[in-house]
Scaffold this active site. Structure first.
Site, PDB file in Angstrom:
ATOM      1  N   LYS A 180      36.860   2.793 -64.609  1.00 24.74           N
ATOM      2  CA  LYS A 180      38.461   3.176 -64.952  1.00 24.74           C
ATOM      3  C   LYS A 180      39.021   2.946 -63.204  1.00 24.74           C
ATOM      4  CE  LYS A 180      38.760   6.013 -68.399  1.00 24.74           C
ATOM      5  NZ  LYS A 180      39.686   7.221 -68.862  1.00 24.74           N
TER       6      LYS A 180
ATOM      7  N   TYR B  64      34.230 -20.179 -69.675  1.00 27.10           N
ATOM      8  CA  TYR B  64      34.203 -18.524 -69.407  1.00 27.10           C
ATOM      9  C   TYR B  64      36.123 -18.090 -69.619  1.00 27.10           C
ATOM     10  CZ  TYR B  64      36.203 -21.658 -65.637  1.00 27.10           C
ATOM     11  OH  TYR B  64      37.193 -22.802 -64.583  1.00 27.10           O
TER      12      TYR B  64
ATOM     13  N   GLU C  99      30.757   3.569 -72.849  1.00 32.16           N
ATOM     14  CA  GLU C  99      30.069   2.926 -72.908  1.00 32.16           C
ATOM     15  C   GLU C  99      30.077   2.484 -74.191  1.00 32.16           C
ATOM     16  OE1 GLU C  99      30.165   6.838 -71.306  1.00 32.16           O
ATOM     17  OE2 GLU C  99      28.639   7.480 -70.622  1.00 32.16           O
TER      18      GLU C  99
ATOM     19  N   GLU D 243      45.336   9.592 -71.120  1.00 30.89           N
ATOM     20  CA  GLU D 243      44.883   8.614 -70.920  1.00 30.89           C
ATOM     21  C   GLU D 243      45.054   7.675 -72.147  1.00 30.89           C
ATOM     22  OE1 GLU D 243      41.045   8.844 -68.862  1.00 30.89           O
ATOM     23  OE2 GLU D 243      41.021  10.148 -70.541  1.00 30.89           O
TER      24      GLU D 243
END
Length: 123
Positions: free
Chosen positions: A98, A53, A72, A21
């Site tokens: 994900k 933004y 996290e 990954e």
């Protein structure tokens, strides 16, 4: 109190616990809501009196570009960066997903959600 919403921010990044990954990467979706006192901007139509933004997006993008093992950890970094960059923010709702995670089965996405609210004595 106004809410600024950025939905469906898509990034290609290298977050994950597996070595592969961190090498090949994958797609992530970030949804974000921040609240702040936007009353002045509502009345005078000046960008300087609200949260841009575009600027928020670039803060999120910068944090998504840094490799992490855990969603996290990415979420906490994004949240801390937003709080540091925009002291006017009163609350944050953040979700990172994900897409096509390598979990050994067919699944569209996994995600992590994190919330923060400024303590009342810090207004």
């Amino acid at each position: 109190m106004g809410k600024i919403i950025l939905e469906g921010m898509e990034f290609f990044a290298y977050h994950g616990c597996y070595k592969e990954e961190q090498i090949i990467g994958t797609r992530f979706i970030v949804d974000l809501q921040v609240t702040a006192d936007t009353e002045l901007a509502e009345e005078n139509d000046h960008l300087k009196d609200t949260l841009s933004y575009v600027h928020i997006y670039h803060v999120v993008k910068k944090e998504m570009e840094q490799k992490s093992h855990l969603l996290e950890h990415v979420a906490r970094r994004i949240m801390n960066a937003l709080k540091n960059e925009f002291p006017l923010i009163d609350s944050i709702e953040l979700k990172i997903s994900k897409l096509n995670p390598p979990i050994g089965g067919k699944i569209h996405q996994v995600g992590y959600q994190l919330s923060w609210e400024k303590p009342e004595n810090q207004t």
